[in-house]
Write a protein that holds these residues in place. Structure first.
Motif, PDB file in Angstrom:
ATOM      1  N   TYR A  27       7.020   1.511 -13.323  1.00  0.00           N
ATOM      2  CA  TYR A  27       7.643   1.194 -12.043  1.00  0.00           C
ATOM      3  C   TYR A  27       7.880  -0.311 -11.946  1.00  0.00           C
ATOM      4  N   VAL A  28       8.761  -0.693 -11.037  1.00  0.00           N
ATOM      5  CA  VAL A  28       8.932  -2.101 -10.705  1.00  0.00           C
ATOM      6  C   VAL A  28       7.728  -2.548  -9.878  1.00  0.00           C
ATOM      7  N   GLN A  29       7.209  -3.734 -10.163  1.00  0.00           N
ATOM      8  CA  GLN A  29       5.996  -4.206  -9.504  1.00  0.00           C
ATOM      9  C   GLN A  29       6.146  -4.256  -7.985  1.00  0.00           C
ATOM     10  N   SER A  30       7.300  -4.699  -7.515  1.00  0.00           N
ATOM     11  CA  SER A  30       7.520  -4.797  -6.066  1.00  0.00           C
ATOM     12  C   SER A  30       7.471  -3.425  -5.406  1.00  0.00           C
ATOM     13  N   ASN A  31       7.893  -2.406  -6.141  1.00  0.00           N
ATOM     14  CA  ASN A  31       7.868  -1.039  -5.607  1.00  0.00           C
ATOM     15  C   ASN A  31       6.429  -0.574  -5.410  1.00  0.00           C
ATOM     16  N   VAL A  32       5.563  -0.899  -6.380  1.00  0.00           N
ATOM     17  CA  VAL A  32       4.148  -0.536  -6.276  1.00  0.00           C
ATOM     18  C   VAL A  32       3.518  -1.242  -5.081  1.00  0.00           C
ATOM     19  N   THR A  33       3.790  -2.537  -4.930  1.00  0.00           N
ATOM     20  CA  THR A  33       3.244  -3.309  -3.820  1.00  0.00           C
ATOM     21  C   THR A  33       3.675  -2.721  -2.480  1.00  0.00           C
ATOM     22  N   THR A  34       4.967  -2.390  -2.373  1.00  0.00           N
ATOM     23  CA  THR A  34       5.503  -1.822  -1.128  1.00  0.00           C
ATOM     24  C   THR A  34       4.847  -0.487  -0.795  1.00  0.00           C
ATOM     25  N   ARG A  35       4.664   0.339  -1.822  1.00  0.00           N
ATOM     26  CA  ARG A  35       4.053   1.659  -1.603  1.00  0.00           C
ATOM     27  C   ARG A  35       2.607   1.531  -1.111  1.00  0.00           C
ATOM     28  N   ILE A  36       1.864   0.606  -1.691  1.00  0.00           N
ATOM     29  CA  ILE A  36       0.476   0.399  -1.259  1.00  0.00           C
ATOM     30  C   ILE A  36       0.436  -0.106   0.176  1.00  0.00           C
ATOM     31  N   GLN A  37       1.311  -1.033   0.498  1.00  0.00           N
ATOM     32  CA  GLN A  37       1.371  -1.569   1.864  1.00  0.00           C
ATOM     33  C   GLN A  37       1.745  -0.470   2.858  1.00  0.00           C
ATOM     34  N   LYS A  38       2.681   0.380   2.474  1.00  0.00           N
ATOM     35  CA  LYS A  38       3.102   1.497   3.320  1.00  0.00           C
ATOM     36  C   LYS A  38       1.937   2.456   3.567  1.00  0.00           C
ATOM     37  N   LEU A  39       1.163   2.711   2.535  1.00  0.00           N
ATOM     38  CA  LEU A  39       0.014   3.607   2.662  1.00  0.00           C
ATOM     39  C   LEU A  39      -1.037   2.999   3.584  1.00  0.00           C
ATOM     40  N   GLU A  40      -1.261   1.705   3.469  1.00  0.00           N
ATOM     41  CA  GLU A  40      -2.227   1.028   4.332  1.00  0.00           C
ATOM     42  C   GLU A  40      -1.771   1.040   5.786  1.00  0.00           C
ATOM     43  N   GLU A  41      -0.480   0.858   5.998  1.00  0.00           N
ATOM     44  CA  GLU A  41       0.059   0.900   7.364  1.00  0.00           C
ATOM     45  C   GLU A  41      -0.085   2.298   7.951  1.00  0.00           C
ATOM     46  N   GLU A  42       0.180   3.299   7.135  1.00  0.00           N
ATOM     47  CA  GLU A  42       0.099   4.686   7.607  1.00  0.00           C
ATOM     48  C   GLU A  42      -1.331   5.072   7.976  1.00  0.00           C
ATOM     49  N   LEU A  43      -2.305   4.543   7.215  1.00  0.00           N
ATOM     50  CA  LEU A  43      -3.715   4.872   7.461  1.00  0.00           C
ATOM     51  C   LEU A  43      -4.404   3.860   8.376  1.00  0.00           C
ATOM     52  N   HIS A  44      -3.674   2.812   8.744  1.00  0.00           N
ATOM     53  CA  HIS A  44      -4.176   1.784   9.669  1.00  0.00           C
ATOM     54  C   HIS A  44      -5.455   1.111   9.163  1.00  0.00           C
ATOM     55  N   THR A  45      -5.505   0.867   7.849  1.00  0.00           N
ATOM     56  CA  THR A  45      -6.683   0.199   7.282  1.00  0.00           C
ATOM     57  C   THR A  45      -6.342  -0.396   5.931  1.00  0.00           C
ATOM     58  N   PRO A  46      -6.904  -1.555   5.586  1.00  0.00           N
ATOM     59  CA  PRO A  46      -6.705  -2.091   4.230  1.00  0.00           C
ATOM     60  C   PRO A  46      -7.463  -1.247   3.212  1.00  0.00           C
ATOM     61  N   LEU A  47      -6.833  -0.996   2.088  1.00  0.00           N
ATOM     62  CA  LEU A  47      -7.439  -0.173   1.054  1.00  0.00           C
ATOM     63  C   LEU A  47      -7.986  -1.000  -0.103  1.00  0.00           C
ATOM     64  N   PHE A  48      -7.540  -2.264  -0.186  1.00  0.00           N
ATOM     65  CA  PHE A  48      -7.975  -3.139  -1.272  1.00  0.00           C
ATOM     66  C   PHE A  48      -8.364  -4.513  -0.744  1.00  0.00           C
ATOM     67  N   HIS A  49      -9.348  -5.106  -1.405  1.00  0.00           N
ATOM     68  CA  HIS A  49      -9.614  -6.535  -1.244  1.00  0.00           C
ATOM     69  C   HIS A  49      -8.760  -7.239  -2.291  1.00  0.00           C
ATOM     70  N   ARG A  50      -7.914  -8.198  -1.873  1.00  0.00           N
ATOM     71  CA  ARG A  50      -7.086  -8.944  -2.815  1.00  0.00           C
ATOM     72  C   ARG A  50      -7.771 -10.260  -3.170  1.00  0.00           C
ATOM     73  N   HIS A  51      -7.792 -10.588  -4.466  1.00  0.00           N
ATOM     74  CA  HIS A  51      -8.334 -11.873  -4.896  1.00  0.00           C
ATOM     75  C   HIS A  51      -7.579 -12.326  -6.141  1.00  0.00           C
ATOM     76  N   ASN A  52      -7.901 -13.500  -6.644  1.00  0.00           N
ATOM     77  CA  ASN A  52      -7.157 -14.074  -7.770  1.00  0.00           C
ATOM     78  C   ASN A  52      -7.229 -13.231  -9.033  1.00  0.00           C
ATOM     79  N   ARG A  53      -8.328 -12.504  -9.233  1.00  0.00           N
ATOM     80  CA  ARG A  53      -8.507 -11.728 -10.456  1.00  0.00           C
ATOM     81  C   ARG A  53      -7.977 -10.304 -10.343  1.00  0.00           C
ATOM     82  N   GLY A  54      -7.499  -9.923  -9.167  1.00  0.00           N
ATOM     83  CA  GLY A  54      -6.952  -8.578  -9.026  1.00  0.00           C
ATOM     84  C   GLY A  54      -7.268  -7.960  -7.678  1.00  0.00           C
ATOM     85  N   MET A  55      -7.522  -6.649  -7.679  1.00  0.00           N
ATOM     86  CA  MET A  55      -7.739  -5.905  -6.445  1.00  0.00           C
ATOM     87  C   MET A  55      -8.945  -4.982  -6.598  1.00  0.00           C
ATOM     88  N   VAL A  56      -9.780  -4.926  -5.562  1.00  0.00           N
ATOM     89  CA  VAL A  56     -10.968  -4.068  -5.544  1.00  0.00           C
ATOM     90  C   VAL A  56     -10.921  -3.205  -4.288  1.00  0.00           C
TER      91      VAL A  56
END
Length: 295
Positions: A27-56
């Motif tokens: 997939y295109v990276q921007s598409n993955v980012t958008t999908r994750i953001q959409k899922l977080e908006e739909e569930l009204h909660t952050p699903l990942f902690h973002r940091h310099n080394r990645g996502m947890v």
């Protein structure tokens, strides 16, 4: 909620990185980012902690991954049921510990009989293989243990009984001397390592050094060179002992006997390919062929 969003979420959680997940999914990276953001908006909660080394995963993300894995496994199972037939076809993903000495014979016999099955093999230690079967990432796996270690969500078939031995180089060595040598072991989660730890505990021995090595070949090569001692199935090294390359030291049955088991999930649909693999395993259990000479 789109099922594709769950696939993307699962892959990001597995890779811990959007770019690696996008690459794996093609997939295109921007598409993955958008999908994750959409899922977080739909569930009204952050699903990942973002940091310099990645996502947890956040605590809410860890809750969702459990459901996502179940939903995805059900969908995959549905596809298997709809396409399954008496003649095994499709993909079969099997895991194994490093020292299943008869595994090449099992794989060869299975492949000759069911050539339309796309069989893949993953190696690892017992703990992580059990986890991968439980999370539907493997159809089945060869692990070490016994009937007392059975997980309630797994069904297990006894494949072989092994005797574990302490292996040293061919320099004359006593058990007391072995206790002072560095231990060469697979990483944490290995059943052989657990047995060795049990013996050391009962002998009240604190190892001078423990060295984790990744493969059986590396461990044996290090033993031959005199680096240390290891604890592995006798079947994997008896031909080396017969040639005078190593010494094998036997321990009481309490520490040395261990079963190799084949496990799969109880609640998963058993495809014809998996069913035939288990049948092949059962027919190979009592095969008396000599160990492979190059291991």
């Amino acid at each position: 909620m789109d099922l594709k969003d769950l696939y993307i979420f699962q892959k990001v959680a597995e890779k811990g990185n959007v770019s690696k997940a996008a690459e794996a999914l093609n997939y295109v990276q921007s598409n993955v980012t958008t999908r994750i953001q959409k899922l977080e908006e739909e569930l009204h909660t952050p699903l990942f902690h973002r940091h310099n080394r990645g996502m947890v995963l956040t605590p809410e993300g860890r809750k969702l991954i459990t459901y996502a894995e179940k939903i995805i496994s059900i969908v995959n199972e549905m596809k298997k049921v709809m396409h399954d037939s008496d003649q095994p076809v499709g993909k079969l993903e099997i895991g194994t510990v490093e020292t299943v000495i008869k595994l090449p014979f099992i794989l060869s016999k299975y492949n000759k009989q069911y050539e339309h099955v796309d069989l893949s093999l993953t190696s690892g230690v017992t703990k992580e293989l059990i986890d991968q079967v439980l999370h539907y990432k493997l159809d089945g796996a060869f692990v070490t243990g016994n009937h007392k270690s059975a997980h309630p969500d797994l069904v297990q078939y006894k494949a072989f009984e092994e005797e574990l031995v302490l292996v040293t180089d061919n320099t004359p060595t006593t058990i007391e001397e072995i206790k002072q040598k560095p231990l060469l072991v697979f990483r944490s989660g290995c059943g052989y390592r657990s047995k060795l730890r049990e013996w050391l505990r009962d002998e009240q021995v604190v190892p001078t050094k423990i060295m984790e090595l990744g493969t059986l070949e590396t461990i044996l090569g290090s033993v031959y060179s005199g680096l240390g001692v290891t604890f592995i199935p006798y079947s994997a090294v008896q031909h080396h002992e017969a040639r005078g390359l190593i010494q094998c030291h036997h321990l009481p049955e309490k520490y040395s006997k261990i079963d190799t088991l084949f496990i799969c999930r109880k609640d998963a649909y058993q495809t014809a390919s998996l069913e035939k693999f288990i049948e092949t395993l059962q027919t190979c259990k009592n095969d008396t062929k000599a160990p492979l000479p190059f291991i």
